[in-house]
Design a protein around this motif. Sequence first.
Motif, PDB file in Angstrom:
ATOM      1  N   LEU A  66       0.806  -1.223   0.000  1.00  0.00           N
ATOM      2  CA  LEU A  66       0.000   0.000   0.000  1.00  0.00           C
ATOM      3  C   LEU A  66       0.842   1.278   0.000  1.00  0.00           C
ATOM      4  O   LEU A  66       0.315   2.363  -0.243  1.00  0.00           O
ATOM      5  N   LEU A  67       2.128   1.168   0.256  1.00  0.00           N
ATOM      6  CA  LEU A  67       3.001   2.345   0.232  1.00  0.00           C
ATOM      7  C   LEU A  67       3.069   2.981  -1.145  1.00  0.00           C
ATOM      8  O   LEU A  67       3.381   4.157  -1.271  1.00  0.00           O
ATOM      9  N   ASP A  68       2.784   2.215  -2.185  1.00  0.00           N
ATOM     10  CA  ASP A  68       2.848   2.708  -3.561  1.00  0.00           C
ATOM     11  C   ASP A  68       1.476   3.221  -4.002  1.00  0.00           C
ATOM     12  O   ASP A  68       0.848   2.671  -4.912  1.00  0.00           O
ATOM     13  N   ALA A  69       1.024   4.302  -3.384  1.00  0.00           N
ATOM     14  CA  ALA A  69      -0.316   4.852  -3.633  1.00  0.00           C
ATOM     15  C   ALA A  69      -0.520   5.249  -5.094  1.00  0.00           C
ATOM     16  O   ALA A  69      -1.598   5.040  -5.652  1.00  0.00           O
ATOM     17  N   GLU A  70       0.509   5.807  -5.716  1.00  0.00           N
ATOM     18  CA  GLU A  70       0.393   6.206  -7.131  1.00  0.00           C
ATOM     19  C   GLU A  70       0.120   5.010  -8.025  1.00  0.00           C
ATOM     20  O   GLU A  70      -0.707   5.072  -8.930  1.00  0.00           O
TER      21      GLU A  70
END
Length: 162
Positions: A130-134
């Motif tokens: 989820l850290l990669d929102a983009e």
Amino acid sequence: MPRLSTIELAKEDMKFSSGHFAIFSSTVRENLHGHNYTVCASFTTTIEDEGMSFDYRFYKHKVRKICDSLNEITLIPGKCKYLKIEEDGLYTNIIFNEEKIIFLNRDIKILPVFNITVEELSNWILTNILLDAEELASNRIEEINVKVYSGPGQSGSASWRK
């Protein structure tokens, strides 16, 4: 009405071998042992006009990288209220109920979790995805499920829904 599809990634190399001990109370823990964990991640999104949901190579790479970071190491729960963790030069002392377990720093990974269980590992892996929102937004990801197996027929999972 959008058509939804779930892409499931459970590749042969999405696995890791780690040592751990689960902690049951202030006085009871398992002996140090290990598992050959496997990870399965699924992503639900819309099917586009081309008949494809999204290019999921990013997530295959991401899950493999997470597994590699956990491979051949002993996992320690950094948020466990029953453990005291003391760094001492090249070593880390893990103190549990008057026991001192001494590890070389290079042989452990302290995770920001309360215990080393399949439930916690699946949530930790999901948090890292989820850290990669983009990337999530660009692929219109609606839901993610991460399942961690510690052996055949034994797993824990964590889910996120937009």
